[in-house]
Design a protein around this motif. Structure first.
Motif, PDB file in Angstrom:
ATOM      1  N   THR A   1     104.421   3.526 -14.100  1.00 17.82           N
ATOM      2  CA  THR A   1     105.529   4.019 -14.066  1.00 17.82           C
ATOM      3  C   THR A   1     105.503   5.712 -14.114  1.00 17.82           C
TER       4      THR A   1
ATOM      5  N   VAL B   1     104.779   6.896 -10.702  1.00 20.14           N
ATOM      6  CA  VAL B   1     105.980   6.945  -9.891  1.00 20.14           C
ATOM      7  C   VAL B   1     106.628   8.120 -10.345  1.00 20.14           C
TER       8      VAL B   1
ATOM      9  N   GLN C   1     105.320  11.172  -8.949  1.00 21.10           N
ATOM     10  CA  GLN C   1     105.350  11.214  -7.329  1.00 21.10           C
ATOM     11  C   GLN C   1     106.730  11.326  -6.889  1.00 21.10           C
TER      12      GLN C   1
ATOM     13  N   TRP D   1     109.028   9.167  -6.554  1.00 22.00           N
ATOM     14  CA  TRP D   1     109.369   8.143  -5.316  1.00 22.00           C
ATOM     15  C   TRP D   1     110.955   7.730  -5.758  1.00 22.00           C
TER      16      TRP D   1
ATOM     17  N   ALA E   1     112.346   6.670 -13.816  1.00 27.21           N
ATOM     18  CA  ALA E   1     110.925   6.627 -13.858  1.00 27.21           C
ATOM     19  C   ALA E   1     110.437   7.073 -15.223  1.00 27.21           C
TER      20      ALA E   1
END
Length: 214
Positions: free
Chosen positions: A154, A157, A160, A162, A168
């Protein structure tokens, strides 16, 4: 978001600290009641064993399983170092508790995070493929692998971006707290026992049996 971070942080660290201390006190009490454990402990042989087992491929058993050994060492190193020195955590420590220290470059933290994720995947596949491990594996072992890897997945993520950063980061906080809470009450607590069990085994072999424990 900041009140959530503070409450979650205090909750996780509180349970981790109190639970770990209770475990260590219980371990000491049981060792003291056993009568033969504490008198056997030797600083020299215990430290010798601990240092030896911290070196990858130092024992015959490890050299017989080099892939498993190297993956395990990389996993444990990244699992412990990344949360302490990732930049986002270092900033939070400085903002909320006034404690500052060096942090990892972002790219290196990403690499170490991916190492943890890949290692957990390796351990899960090994539990499926290797009969000697599969036969003693239940759903609990897979659940704990998920608990261990979830904060890293997590967090990666979130970094990044995403998906929604808010979603997140909340998932990262929740899984991170779950990870800390699980440590004193599951086999993840072996991180607490390692030093003491290794020191005792080294002491018994070195001081009593006059042999090496590797």
């Amino acid at each position: 978001m900041y009140p959530l971070v503070q409450v979650a942080g205090w909750l996780g660290f509180g349970v981790l600290g109190i639970g770990s201390l209770a475990k260590l006190v219980r371990m000491y009490s049981e060792a003291k009641r056993e009568k033969s454990v504490l008198p056997t402990m030797s600083a020299y042989y215990g430290l010798r064993s601990l240092v030896h087992w911290l070196v990858p491929l130092s024992s015959r058993n490890q050299r017989m399983r080099p892939v498993m050994t190297l993956v395990s060492y990389l996993f444990h190193f990244c699992l412990l170092v990344t949360p302490l020195f990732v930049m986002g955590h270092a900033v939070l420590w400085e903002q909320h508790w006034g404690v500052s220290w060096w942090s990892l470059p972002a790219w290196l933290a990403d690499v170490m995070t991916l190492v943890v994720i890949a290692a957990v995947a390796f351990f899960a596949l090994r539990r499926i493929a290797a009969p000697e491990v599969r036969n003693v594996t239940t759903w609990r072992e897979y659940a704990l692998l998920l608990v261990a890897v979830a904060p890293f997945a997590t967090g990666f993520v979130a970094h990044q971006q995403w998906i929604s950063y808010q979603v997140a980061i909340v998932a990262h906080i929740v899984t991170g707290v779950l990870w800390m809470v699980a440590i004193p009450f599951t086999w993840l607590s072996h991180m607490l026992w390692f030093v003491f069990t290794r020191a005792y085994m080294g002491s018994e072999f070195g001081a009593v049996r006059k042999a090496r424990d590797w």
